[in-house]
Design a protein around this motif. Structure first.
Motif, PDB file in Angstrom:
ATOM      1  N   LEU A 100     -77.633 -36.772 -13.062  1.00 40.67           N
ATOM      2  CA  LEU A 100     -77.844 -36.001 -11.833  1.00 40.67           C
ATOM      3  C   LEU A 100     -78.206 -36.876 -10.636  1.00 40.67           C
ATOM      4  O   LEU A 100     -77.743 -36.634  -9.527  1.00 40.67           O
ATOM      5  CB  LEU A 100     -78.916 -34.935 -12.067  1.00 40.67           C
ATOM      6  N   GLY A 101     -79.028 -37.894 -10.859  1.00 43.54           N
ATOM      7  CA  GLY A 101     -79.368 -38.799  -9.753  1.00 43.54           C
ATOM      8  C   GLY A 101     -78.109 -39.449  -9.206  1.00 43.54           C
ATOM      9  O   GLY A 101     -77.877 -39.480  -7.990  1.00 43.54           O
ATOM     10  N   ASN A 102     -77.279 -39.953 -10.102  1.00 43.11           N
ATOM     11  CA  ASN A 102     -75.999 -40.538  -9.691  1.00 43.11           C
ATOM     12  C   ASN A 102     -75.141 -39.531  -8.931  1.00 43.11           C
ATOM     13  O   ASN A 102     -74.546 -39.858  -7.913  1.00 43.11           O
ATOM     14  CB  ASN A 102     -75.215 -41.012 -10.925  1.00 43.11           C
ATOM     15  N   ARG A 287     -88.699 -44.672 -15.778  1.00 44.01           N
ATOM     16  CA  ARG A 287     -87.357 -44.643 -16.366  1.00 44.01           C
ATOM     17  C   ARG A 287     -87.178 -45.968 -17.079  1.00 44.01           C
ATOM     18  O   ARG A 287     -87.241 -47.029 -16.445  1.00 44.01           O
ATOM     19  CB  ARG A 287     -86.327 -44.496 -15.246  1.00 44.01           C
ATOM     20  N   SER A 338     -90.950 -38.596 -16.712  1.00 40.51           N
ATOM     21  CA  SER A 338     -90.398 -39.516 -17.711  1.00 40.51           C
ATOM     22  C   SER A 338     -89.724 -38.690 -18.792  1.00 40.51           C
ATOM     23  O   SER A 338     -90.100 -37.535 -19.023  1.00 40.51           O
ATOM     24  CB  SER A 338     -91.542 -40.337 -18.319  1.00 40.51           C
ATOM     25  N   HIS A 380     -82.078 -28.381 -18.667  1.00 32.64           N
ATOM     26  CA  HIS A 380     -82.388 -29.812 -18.556  1.00 32.64           C
ATOM     27  C   HIS A 380     -82.089 -30.329 -17.147  1.00 32.64           C
ATOM     28  O   HIS A 380     -82.911 -31.005 -16.535  1.00 32.64           O
ATOM     29  CB  HIS A 380     -81.574 -30.586 -19.600  1.00 32.64           C
ATOM     30  N   GLU A 387     -87.896 -32.093 -10.806  1.00 27.85           N
ATOM     31  CA  GLU A 387     -88.806 -33.242 -10.860  1.00 27.85           C
ATOM     32  C   GLU A 387     -88.508 -34.266  -9.763  1.00 27.85           C
ATOM     33  O   GLU A 387     -89.428 -34.835  -9.172  1.00 27.85           O
ATOM     34  CB  GLU A 387     -88.772 -33.882 -12.245  1.00 27.85           C
ATOM     35  N   SER A 403     -83.048 -47.142 -11.119  1.00 19.92           N
ATOM     36  CA  SER A 403     -82.878 -45.718 -11.408  1.00 19.92           C
ATOM     37  C   SER A 403     -82.463 -44.915 -10.186  1.00 19.92           C
ATOM     38  O   SER A 403     -83.181 -44.843  -9.183  1.00 19.92           O
ATOM     39  CB  SER A 403     -84.180 -45.147 -11.968  1.00 19.92           C
ATOM     40  N   THR A 404     -81.324 -44.258 -10.289  1.00 17.58           N
ATOM     41  CA  THR A 404     -80.867 -43.406  -9.190  1.00 17.58           C
ATOM     42  C   THR A 404     -81.748 -42.154  -9.072  1.00 17.58           C
ATOM     43  O   THR A 404     -81.878 -41.591  -7.991  1.00 17.58           O
ATOM     44  CB  THR A 404     -79.396 -42.999  -9.386  1.00 17.58           C
TER      45      THR A 404
HETATM   46  P1  GDP Z   1     -80.627 -42.900 -13.708  1.00 20.84           P
HETATM   47  O1  GDP Z   1     -79.916 -43.024 -15.020  1.00 20.84           O
HETATM   48  O2  GDP Z   1     -82.088 -43.200 -13.821  1.00 20.84           O
HETATM   49  O3  GDP Z   1     -79.958 -43.699 -12.638  1.00 20.84           O
HETATM   50  O4  GDP Z   1     -80.609 -41.383 -13.226  1.00 20.84           O
HETATM   51  P2  GDP Z   1     -79.611 -40.176 -13.481  1.00 20.84           P
HETATM   52  O5  GDP Z   1     -80.308 -38.971 -12.925  1.00 20.84           O
HETATM   53  O6  GDP Z   1     -78.258 -40.448 -12.947  1.00 20.84           O
HETATM   54  O7  GDP Z   1     -79.454 -40.017 -15.046  1.00 20.84           O
HETATM   55  C1  GDP Z   1     -80.564 -39.881 -15.856  1.00 20.84           C
HETATM   56  C2  GDP Z   1     -80.698 -38.468 -16.420  1.00 20.84           C
HETATM   57  O8  GDP Z   1     -81.623 -38.499 -17.508  1.00 20.84           O
HETATM   58  C3  GDP Z   1     -81.264 -37.475 -15.438  1.00 20.84           C
HETATM   59  O9  GDP Z   1     -80.313 -36.864 -14.639  1.00 20.84           O
HETATM   60  C4  GDP Z   1     -81.936 -36.497 -16.372  1.00 20.84           C
HETATM   61  O10 GDP Z   1     -80.957 -35.690 -16.978  1.00 20.84           O
HETATM   62  C5  GDP Z   1     -82.522 -37.417 -17.419  1.00 20.84           C
HETATM   63  N1  GDP Z   1     -83.829 -37.955 -16.990  1.00 20.84           N
HETATM   64  C6  GDP Z   1     -84.156 -39.257 -16.792  1.00 20.84           C
HETATM   65  N2  GDP Z   1     -85.457 -39.356 -16.425  1.00 20.84           N
HETATM   66  C7  GDP Z   1     -85.936 -38.099 -16.360  1.00 20.84           C
HETATM   67  C8  GDP Z   1     -87.216 -37.531 -16.026  1.00 20.84           C
HETATM   68  O11 GDP Z   1     -88.172 -38.219 -15.680  1.00 20.84           O
HETATM   69  N3  GDP Z   1     -87.323 -36.174 -16.061  1.00 20.84           N
HETATM   70  C9  GDP Z   1     -86.279 -35.387 -16.435  1.00 20.84           C
HETATM   71  N4  GDP Z   1     -86.458 -34.056 -16.451  1.00 20.84           N
HETATM   72  N5  GDP Z   1     -85.070 -35.873 -16.763  1.00 20.84           N
HETATM   73  C10 GDP Z   1     -84.898 -37.214 -16.725  1.00 20.84           C
END
Ligand code: GDP
Length: 479
Positions: A100-102, A287, A338, A380, A387, A403-404
């Protein structure tokens, strides 16, 4: 203040100084105007030029968006296979891809590219997008309709697809048609594994070909905005839109991403229950990219070292079982996010078992503990967005390198985070963290290519406001 002026001021405030368009129904998306009560003010004023270009974009979107006559006509081009001349409306389709961050970073990048090239941005709903975000443009949806002719092929598009721009370059399909016949659509592969030919997207010469194509379909997992500043034909317009470079994502994210009521409910209930009363709010986004759920002692040590060294949290007094003086103490709410529950437990126990040397009271909270990334699950993804948003509402923020998820949180909030360096070889990094010098996210996989000289080059040296990132040494970011 004179009462008669108040509604105007409130209205302007709600629309973020003109960044947001008016005319939306408030109840269908409570966050759109409600978030202003919780966020800090915008870091800067958006330029009047940006505001006018956004209003023009909205008008274009209304004219060419899904199910309009012009849209229907453009879709016919794809069905018929070839086209000549110029189309009335040109489009950029964003494929839903990655975490989702991406997705948030790439959608903002795609929107800015669409704005620069007068294209209409359409969003592949993917798994959960419509459930997470409200419509950002008035009147006409930004979602790609389910009957879009090639929507079912998106999952098969890759670097070997005949419509992939890099593939076309490799196979000399570009340019040899010398003029009027161009394909109705091409696929742009801008994901982390893209190759030299795909990267030509970032060259002016290639942009002038790409410009002629009515439909662009883009897959990316990178915040490529910094590199748009290295494309000479975009430079002037970008400087007009954004006289200050480091608030680009801050503005774009506040403009585009309004959580739906279901996500906003998660944000508000948590905020009111655990954060609102505190005198100070500190966010810590943890992360870890090492395998295993954790917690890892070396990273825990590194986080403690950061919060102590940077005076973000008070030290504890391990010696004496002091009872804090009576009366109201300053309270600090620590919001930890986290996938793992372990870091939160250690923090909470530490501040429960021992007093702080300052007498301040530290409460530690973690909304969810999902353990693994599960992007396909709706709840999720909702929690992930909630968050990121909650972190953006804190006063001070610690994020994790690379971390995006963290980039979105600090960009939305307009907060310069302390970035925890990525631990290497299962060892705490020293120094533990660094204060970010810019609010912008990092472009993790930029090209190292000089389009004019056709040779490799260090692209962090071309303009003064595009340099390497604090957390990814080969990445590029705007300052
Ligand atoms: P990145 O991988 O850290 O660059 O971020 P992204 O959002 O693109 O992908 C990581 C995904 O893992 C998130 O979108 C969430 O689905 C999950 N995730 C990672 N860290 C957390 C967190 O602290 N809380 C929650 N709810 N989900 C997380």
């Amino acid at each position: 203040e004179d009462g008669s002026h108040r509604p105007v001021t409130v209205q302007k405030h709600k629309l973020l100084g003109g960044l947001l368009p008016s005319g939306f129904d408030e109840r269908s998306c409570l966050s759109r105007h409600g978030s202003v009560l919780y966020h800090k003010e915008l870091r800067q004023r958006p330029s009047s030029y940006l505001i006018s270009r956004l209003r023009n974009y909205e008008a274009l979107h209304k004219r060419c968006g899904p199910h309009t006559e012009l849209y229907n006509r453009s879709v016919e081009l794809i069905k018929s296979g070839q086209y000549r001349g110029s189309a009335d409306c040109n489009y950029l389709v964003w494929i839903s891809y990655s975490g989702l961050g991406n997705r948030i970073l790439t959608l903002a990048s795609a929107f800015l590219y669409a704005l620069l090239t007068n294209r209409v941005l359409l969003v592949d709903p993917g798994v959960n997008m419509p459930d997470l975000f409200c419509e950002p443009f008035p009147d006409v949806s930004w979602l790609l309709p389910p009957d879009f002719p090639i929507i079912s092929k998106f999952s098969t598009f890759d670097q070997k697809s005949p419509h992939c721009y890099g593939y076309m370059v490799k196979n000399d399909i570009v340019g040899n048609s010398s003029g009027s016949i161009v394909p109705p659509f091409i696929y742009l592969h801008l994901a982390h594994d893209y190759d030299d030919q795909d990267k030509l997207f970032f060259c002016d010469e290639d942009q002038s070909f790409i410009q002629k194509i009515p439909w662009l379909v883009m897959r990316t997992d990178n915040y490529f905005v910094p590199f748009l500043f290295l494309i000479p034909s975009f430079e002037r317009e970008l400087n007009n839109l954004f006289p200050e470079k480091e608030t680009i994502f801050h503005f774009l994210s506040r403009y585009l991403f309004h959580p739906t009521n279901s996500v906003w409910g998660l944000v508000m209930r948590y905020y009111q229950a655990y954060l609102a009363q505190a005198d100070e709010k500190l966010g810590i986004q943890i992360r870890v990219f090492d395998t295993g759920v954790g917690p890892f002692k070396y990273f825990l040590d590194q986080i403690f070292a950061c919060t102590t060294k940077e005076n973000l949290l008070p030290r504890i007094n391990r010696g004496e079982p002091i009872v804090n003086p009576s009366g109201k103490q300053k309270t600090i709410a620590v919001l930890i996010t986290s996938l793992s529950p372990g870091y939160f437990e250690e923090f909470r126990n530490m501040y429960w078992e021992h007093p702080t040397v300052t007498g301040e009271i530290v409460g530690v909270y973690q909304p969810s503990q999902e353990k693994h990334q599960q992007t396909e699950k709706l709840m999720h993804d909702r929690k992930a967005l909630a968050e990121m948003y909650l972190l953006s509402l804190t006063d001070k923020l610690v994020t994790s390198a690379w971390s995006t998820f963290g980039y979105v949180a600090h960009g939305l909030g307009g907060l310069k985070p302390w970035i925890l360096y990525k631990p290497e070889n299962k060892t705490a990094h020293n120094p533990p963290c660094v204060r970010a010098a810019s609010l912008e996210p990092c472009f993790h996989a930029p090209p190292y290519y000089d389009c004019k000289k056709k040779t490799g080059t260090d692209t962090s040296k071309i303009v003064s406001h595009v340099r390497h990132c604090e957390d990814v040494s080969w990445g590029l970011k705007l300052f």
